[in-house]
Design a protein around this motif. Structure first.
Motif, PDB file in Angstrom:
ATOM      1  N   ASP A  69     -21.889   6.590  34.077  1.00 27.22           N
ATOM      2  CA  ASP A  69     -20.811   7.480  33.629  1.00 27.22           C
ATOM      3  C   ASP A  69     -21.188   8.159  32.317  1.00 27.22           C
ATOM      4  O   ASP A  69     -20.911   9.345  32.116  1.00 27.22           O
ATOM      5  N   PRO A 114     -20.010   2.700  45.496  1.00 30.17           N
ATOM      6  CA  PRO A 114     -19.373   4.021  45.565  1.00 30.17           C
ATOM      7  C   PRO A 114     -19.065   4.641  44.191  1.00 30.17           C
ATOM      8  O   PRO A 114     -19.277   5.838  44.001  1.00 30.17           O
ATOM      9  N   HIS A 115     -18.581   3.837  43.241  1.00 30.45           N
ATOM     10  CA  HIS A 115     -18.301   4.415  41.917  1.00 30.45           C
ATOM     11  C   HIS A 115     -19.598   4.878  41.258  1.00 30.45           C
ATOM     12  O   HIS A 115     -19.667   5.987  40.714  1.00 30.45           O
ATOM     13  N   ARG A 118     -20.880   8.060  42.877  1.00 27.76           N
ATOM     14  CA  ARG A 118     -20.150   9.254  42.411  1.00 27.76           C
ATOM     15  C   ARG A 118     -20.693   9.707  41.064  1.00 27.76           C
ATOM     16  O   ARG A 118     -20.890  10.900  40.837  1.00 27.76           O
ATOM     17  N   SER A 119     -20.957   8.767  40.174  1.00 25.15           N
ATOM     18  CA  SER A 119     -21.496   9.110  38.853  1.00 25.15           C
ATOM     19  C   SER A 119     -22.900   9.690  38.975  1.00 25.15           C
ATOM     20  O   SER A 119     -23.241  10.639  38.262  1.00 25.15           O
ATOM     21  N   ALA A 122     -22.453  13.276  40.408  1.00 23.38           N
ATOM     22  CA  ALA A 122     -21.893  14.176  39.392  1.00 23.38           C
ATOM     23  C   ALA A 122     -22.899  14.444  38.290  1.00 23.38           C
ATOM     24  O   ALA A 122     -23.077  15.594  37.862  1.00 23.38           O
ATOM     25  N   HIS A 139     -24.879  12.724  51.391  1.00 27.75           N
ATOM     26  CA  HIS A 139     -23.693  11.890  51.228  1.00 27.75           C
ATOM     27  C   HIS A 139     -22.401  12.590  51.664  1.00 27.75           C
ATOM     28  O   HIS A 139     -21.312  12.074  51.437  1.00 27.75           O
ATOM     29  N   GLY A 146     -14.056   9.482  47.481  1.00 29.64           N
ATOM     30  CA  GLY A 146     -14.474   9.934  46.156  1.00 29.64           C
ATOM     31  C   GLY A 146     -15.908  10.434  46.149  1.00 29.64           C
ATOM     32  O   GLY A 146     -16.247  11.384  45.438  1.00 29.64           O
ATOM     33  N   VAL A 147     -16.752   9.813  46.952  1.00 23.78           N
ATOM     34  CA  VAL A 147     -18.146  10.253  47.060  1.00 23.78           C
ATOM     35  C   VAL A 147     -18.188  11.618  47.750  1.00 23.78           C
ATOM     36  O   VAL A 147     -18.872  12.541  47.290  1.00 23.78           O
ATOM     37  N   ARG A 148     -17.445  11.757  48.838  1.00 29.57           N
ATOM     38  CA  ARG A 148     -17.424  13.052  49.542  1.00 29.57           C
ATOM     39  C   ARG A 148     -16.900  14.158  48.628  1.00 29.57           C
ATOM     40  O   ARG A 148     -17.414  15.278  48.636  1.00 29.57           O
ATOM     41  N   ARG A 149     -15.902  13.851  47.813  1.00 31.48           N
ATOM     42  CA  ARG A 149     -15.340  14.830  46.883  1.00 31.48           C
ATOM     43  C   ARG A 149     -16.404  15.248  45.848  1.00 31.48           C
ATOM     44  O   ARG A 149     -16.516  16.413  45.509  1.00 31.48           O
ATOM     45  N   CYS A 150     -17.192  14.284  45.376  1.00 27.58           N
ATOM     46  CA  CYS A 150     -18.258  14.602  44.419  1.00 27.58           C
ATOM     47  C   CYS A 150     -19.327  15.482  45.050  1.00 27.58           C
ATOM     48  O   CYS A 150     -19.907  16.327  44.375  1.00 27.58           O
TER      49      CYS A 150
END
Length: 180
Positions: A69, A114-115, A118-119, A122, A139, A146-150
């Motif tokens: 992050d 997953p978290h 995402r980091s 991003a 991905h 959340g991964v798909r959104r990233c």
């Protein structure tokens, strides 16, 4: 507390800021986000190296998440509201951009959390070129929303690149002809 300290000119070390974040170890908690913001204001080689080392630490999932992050946040190139003499030009690249891309790229293929993924996505897309950002498409069908959104975020910011990738090189030329 970090915000008040920064306003008063008190700067905590990255380790102290991370320790505060890890008290609750919840990425959605203010105690997680505020230290990241303070680190983002200090986007220099020293903080980058610290964040990369923490992100490489396999001994603690929470430390690793915080390090990833932090890499993402310092990649924003934020101007500190507490130091009006330090400002970046809009087109100024951070000195560790290439190092960040080289560190994060392999994690796109190996990260399972997953978290953390995402980091990684991003952070990678904020440091890399538009063409390199296509690497995150692997991905697009990830189980975690959340991964798909990233994955979608950088692609929606560069629609021309998305058209070329998904429909072939002629698609972007055709869509530009229809728009103009």
């Amino acid at each position: 507390m970090s915000h008040l300290e920064a306003v008063l000119g008190v700067h905590r070390s990255p380790d102290e800021l991370m320790a505060r974040a890890l008290v609750h170890a919840r990425p959605d908690h203010d105690d997680w986000c505020e230290p990241l913001l303070q680190l983002g204001y200090r986007a220099d080689q020293e903080v980058f190296t610290w964040a990369r080392d923490v992100a490489s630490d396999g001994s603690s999932r929470d430390r690793r998440r915080f390090g990833l992050d932090a890499l993402n946040f310092i990649g924003f190139g934020l101007d500190s509201p507490y130091d009006p003499d330090v400002h970046r030009k809009d087109d100024e690249q951070l000195p560790f951009t290439r190092e960040a891309t080289e560190f994060l790229r392999p994690l796109l293929d190996t990260e399972q959390d997953p978290h953390a993924l995402r980091s990684v996505i991003a952070g990678f897309t904020s440091y890399c070129s538009a063409e390199e950002a296509l690497a995150v498409l692997v991905h697009a069908g990830h189980a975690a929303p959340g991964v798909r959104r990233c994955v979608a975020s950088p692609l929606t910011n560069n629609r021309d690149l998305t058209h070329r990738r998904l429909r072939g090189p002629q698609a972007s030329e055709t869509s530009h002809r229809h728009i103009t």
